[in-house]
Design an enzyme around this catalytic site. Structure first.
Site, PDB file in Angstrom:
ATOM      1  N   SER A 134      66.240 -11.823  48.831  1.00 36.71           N
ATOM      2  CA  SER A 134      66.562 -12.537  47.665  1.00 36.71           C
ATOM      3  C   SER A 134      65.267 -12.399  46.573  1.00 36.71           C
ATOM      4  O   SER A 134      64.910 -11.330  46.486  1.00 36.71           O
ATOM      5  CB  SER A 134      66.945 -13.992  47.913  1.00 36.71           C
ATOM      6  OG  SER A 134      67.414 -14.668  46.962  1.00 36.71           O
ATOM      7  N   ASP A 198      77.918  -9.552  46.757  1.00 38.60           N
ATOM      8  CA  ASP A 198      76.884 -10.370  46.593  1.00 38.60           C
ATOM      9  C   ASP A 198      76.622 -10.729  45.204  1.00 38.60           C
ATOM     10  O   ASP A 198      76.281  -9.691  44.262  1.00 38.60           O
ATOM     11  CB  ASP A 198      75.547  -9.814  47.192  1.00 38.60           C
ATOM     12  CG  ASP A 198      74.290 -10.739  47.084  1.00 38.60           C
ATOM     13  OD1 ASP A 198      74.485 -11.804  46.729  1.00 38.60           O
ATOM     14  OD2 ASP A 198      73.321 -10.369  47.707  1.00 38.60           O
ATOM     15  N   HIS A 313      75.667 -12.977  50.879  1.00 40.27           N
ATOM     16  CA  HIS A 313      74.106 -12.935  50.353  1.00 40.27           C
ATOM     17  C   HIS A 313      73.332 -13.290  51.453  1.00 40.27           C
ATOM     18  O   HIS A 313      72.121 -12.891  51.556  1.00 40.27           O
ATOM     19  CB  HIS A 313      73.789 -14.130  49.294  1.00 40.27           C
ATOM     20  CG  HIS A 313      72.355 -13.862  48.744  1.00 40.27           C
ATOM     21  ND1 HIS A 313      71.772 -12.906  48.166  1.00 40.27           N
ATOM     22  CD2 HIS A 313      71.368 -15.017  49.028  1.00 40.27           C
ATOM     23  CE1 HIS A 313      70.828 -13.199  47.869  1.00 40.27           C
ATOM     24  NE2 HIS A 313      70.120 -14.500  48.236  1.00 40.27           N
TER      25      HIS A 313
END
Length: 630
Positions: A134, A198, A313
């Site tokens: 991320s 995602d 994610h």
């Protein structure tokens, strides 16, 4: 066509079959669960540095504000020195590089810490893998760019080899950053792993300031739940679940705006490096930024099956394990195609689509296939290789012009021979070769403008030197043709009104080329022992034509002020030409007995004598006798 191959799925399989992704993700989970901004772990001879993706939880509440996730110059806060090669572009690359504000803020905070100085000393002269999940991936990318910039200059110690792997990382920078990475040939240092559904790698392709308030709330809650899930890995599922309506609305919002970004380039963000587009079936590695944006849209719009936006994610560990198991067990991907598509290349495209998660029956399958098939023709390095072959084919045209020049050097020089067409048949052949070479170089510049060539193409010494030689050899013929057709009488002189754009571009290439290109031109630093093969100012003859017109006008000019300006122009060119001749930076054809320059020299001598005699006559007339004076 049968000799072409689509290799994106092969690269994806090679990546998945290695332990690299699994090890990188393992270190990412350790970093996310730690209280530090990064963790350092040694594995055999490699140093893994994983950056936490949970350090930005306080920022997630501002997802719609645009301040944190909006672009800012990479030079902000001292980045001018930290990323010097990226911000030091010239000419077409002088556009400022923009990066995500939140990522840059986190990097600068880390850079100014004592921990970072220890990291630099620990990774110096080692093989290093930087990784992050991320927002941790954005920080890892900026650290990698800083290390690469340091190794390019004379900065602090840098790793011996470097690879950056990110998982579900938001886009970091704009098109200028993407071009700069390509220009520096760093694309192979970055691998961005992206799951099929995602939203994080796609979110910054959307205008966040236009996101409906209810979606802002949904995305903010979703980010916080992701943070909780990776910070405390004992909880296997996110605590927040979207409703079906929320999920549909978010999916539609992201899909629509990613499609718009691909078609209209409204978003300031663009991919850079390699993107491994992953699904349960495999991975396809793509390095073309335009193709990556296109496939980010098409893979996201494909049927999600049992996967969900909430889980994609934070489930990269499961995804990497599944892909690796499929590859290692030699799972064969079915190719459900019509019999007409049986070539090896077409099969490779089908396997790449399967690996990225696009099935034959999906709505965007045909568009994705066309995208990958046209990618082969847009591949910059292949186009560059094709141009090298075409250059070899037009080299005989250049050689014939060189031969023509040698024949004319002793009499008028090839400029005046071509201008006056002394040998019609021979001159016509030279003119044809001149036109063919012009078409080749104009076509090359068109490909460069359309981004069909490598972004550092104009810095490669082979092409810079080839363009410079072409310009020095052929532009005098273009000038001769311009004045032979008397275009200067209707348009004006060649330099301001007739010079082709390609020569201006080649001037910029030569003057702004890399240092090694200029260093290779050792003749520019050493005193010549004989005259140059080609006059080193390709516009020399255009300046001669202007100087001859000045002399012509000076003969008839009666206005003293205008005459003084004309003499200034004549004297200026005379000094310029004498310096070139003194440094032997002209070809022998310049001083040929009947060349335009030799005729101009005689005209100037004659005019100077006439001027001197008129001055003496005036002095005699105005002389006052001394006798009788008091």
């Amino acid at each position: 066509v049968a000799k072409r191959f689509e290799t994106s799925h092969v690269l994806g399989a090679l990546l998945a079959s290695s332990p690299l992704l699994a090890q990188a993700w393992s270190h990412c989970t350790h970093a996310n669960a730690s209280n530090s901004s990064f963790v350092v772990e040694h594995h055999d001879d490699t140093v893994y540095v994983a950056f936490s993706g949970t350090q930005t939880s306080a920022l997630s509440s501002s997802v719609a504000g645009g301040e944190l996730f909006g672009p800012v110059p990479i030079s902000t806060g001292g980045g001018q020195e930290l990323f010097a090669p990226l911000v030091g572009g010239k000419g077409d690359d002088a556009q400022p590089v923009l990066v995500q504000a939140a990522a840059l803020r986190l990097f600068l905070s880390l850079y100014n810490s004592s921990e970072f100085r220890l990291l630099v000393s620990e990774t110096g002269s080692r093989s290093v893998v930087l990784t992050g999940h991320s927002m941790g991936g954005c920080v890892a990318s900026l650290v990698a760019l800083h290390f690469l910039c340091s190794s390019a200059g004379s900065g602090s110690p840098s790793p011996a080899s470097l690879l950056c792997i990110t998982f579900g990382s938001p886009l970091l920078g704009d098109d200028a950053l993407s071009r700069a990475v390509l220009r520096e040939r760093w694309s192979g240092r970055f691998c961005h792993v992206v799951a099929q559904h995602d939203i994080m790698p796609r979110l910054l392709l959307c205008p966040l300031n236009s996101m409906p308030p209810r979606l802002v709330t949904s995305v903010t809650d979703l980010m916080q739940s992701w943070h909780f899930a990776v910070r405390y890995p004992g909880f296997s599922r996110p605590s927040f679940r979207l409703s079906d309506d929320q999920r549909t609305e978010l999916h539609r919002f992201v899909g629509v705006h990613v499609a718009a970004a691909e078609q209209q380039q409204k978003s300031p963000y663009r991919p850079f490096g390699n993107h491994a587009l992953c699904s349960a079936e495999g991975a396809a590695c793509i390095d073309d930024p335009l193709i990556v944006v296109k496939l980010l849209h098409l893979t996201f719009m494909a049927d999600p099956g049992s996967s969900s936006i909430e889980e994609q994610h934070i489930s990269y560990g499961d995804l990497v394990a599944e892909i690796s198991q499929n590859v290692l067990s030699k799972k064969r991907i079915r190719i459900e195609e019509e019999p007409t598509r049986s070539s090896g290349y077409s099969a490779g495209v089908s396997m790449a689509l399967e690996a990225s998660g696009i099935r034959i029956q999906d709505m965007g399958a045909a568009e994705a296939r066309e995208c990958l098939e046209t990618r082969m023709w847009r591949r910059p390095n292949m186009n560059c290789a094709s141009l090298a072959i075409k250059l070899a084919k037009v080299t005989p045209c250049r050689a014939q012009i060189e031969w023509y020049k040698t024949l004319c050097d002793d009499d008028m020089g090839y400029y005046d021979c071509f201008k006056h067409r002394k040998a019609a048949k021979r001159d016509a052949k030279v003119n044809m070769n001149r036109i063919k070479l012009g078409h080749f170089w104009d076509g090359l510049l068109a490909k460069l403008q359309d981004n069909e060539l490598p972004h550092d193409f104009h810095r490669r010494s082979k092409w810079v030197n080839a363009a410079q030689f072409y310009k020095l050899l052929v532009e005098p013929l273009d000038i001769a043709e311009y004045y032979r057709c008397k275009l200067h009488e209707t348009r004006g002189h060649y330099l301001p009104h007739g010079r082709a754009r390609r020569y201006e571009v080649f001037d910029r290439w030569w003057n702004e080329g890399e240092e090694e290109v200029r260093e290779a031109a050792t003749w520019k630093k050493k005193k010549r022992s004989k005259f140059a093969g080609l006059t080193q100012d390709s516009c020399f003859w255009a300046k001669v034509e202007e100087a001859r017109e000045c002399v012509k006008r000076a003969r008839a000019e009666k206005n003293p002020a205008k005459l003084a300006k004309l003499w200034d122009s004549v004297s200026g060119f005379e000094g310029f030409a004498n310096r070139l001749i003194e440094r032997k930076e002209v070809s022998v054809d310049v001083m040929a007995p009947r060349s335009s320059y030799s005729l101009w020299v005689e005209e100037v001598k004659e005019l100077k004598l006439k001027r001197a005699s008129s001055v003496l006559v005036g002095v005699e007339r105005n002389r006052v006798p001394n006798r009788g004076c008091i």
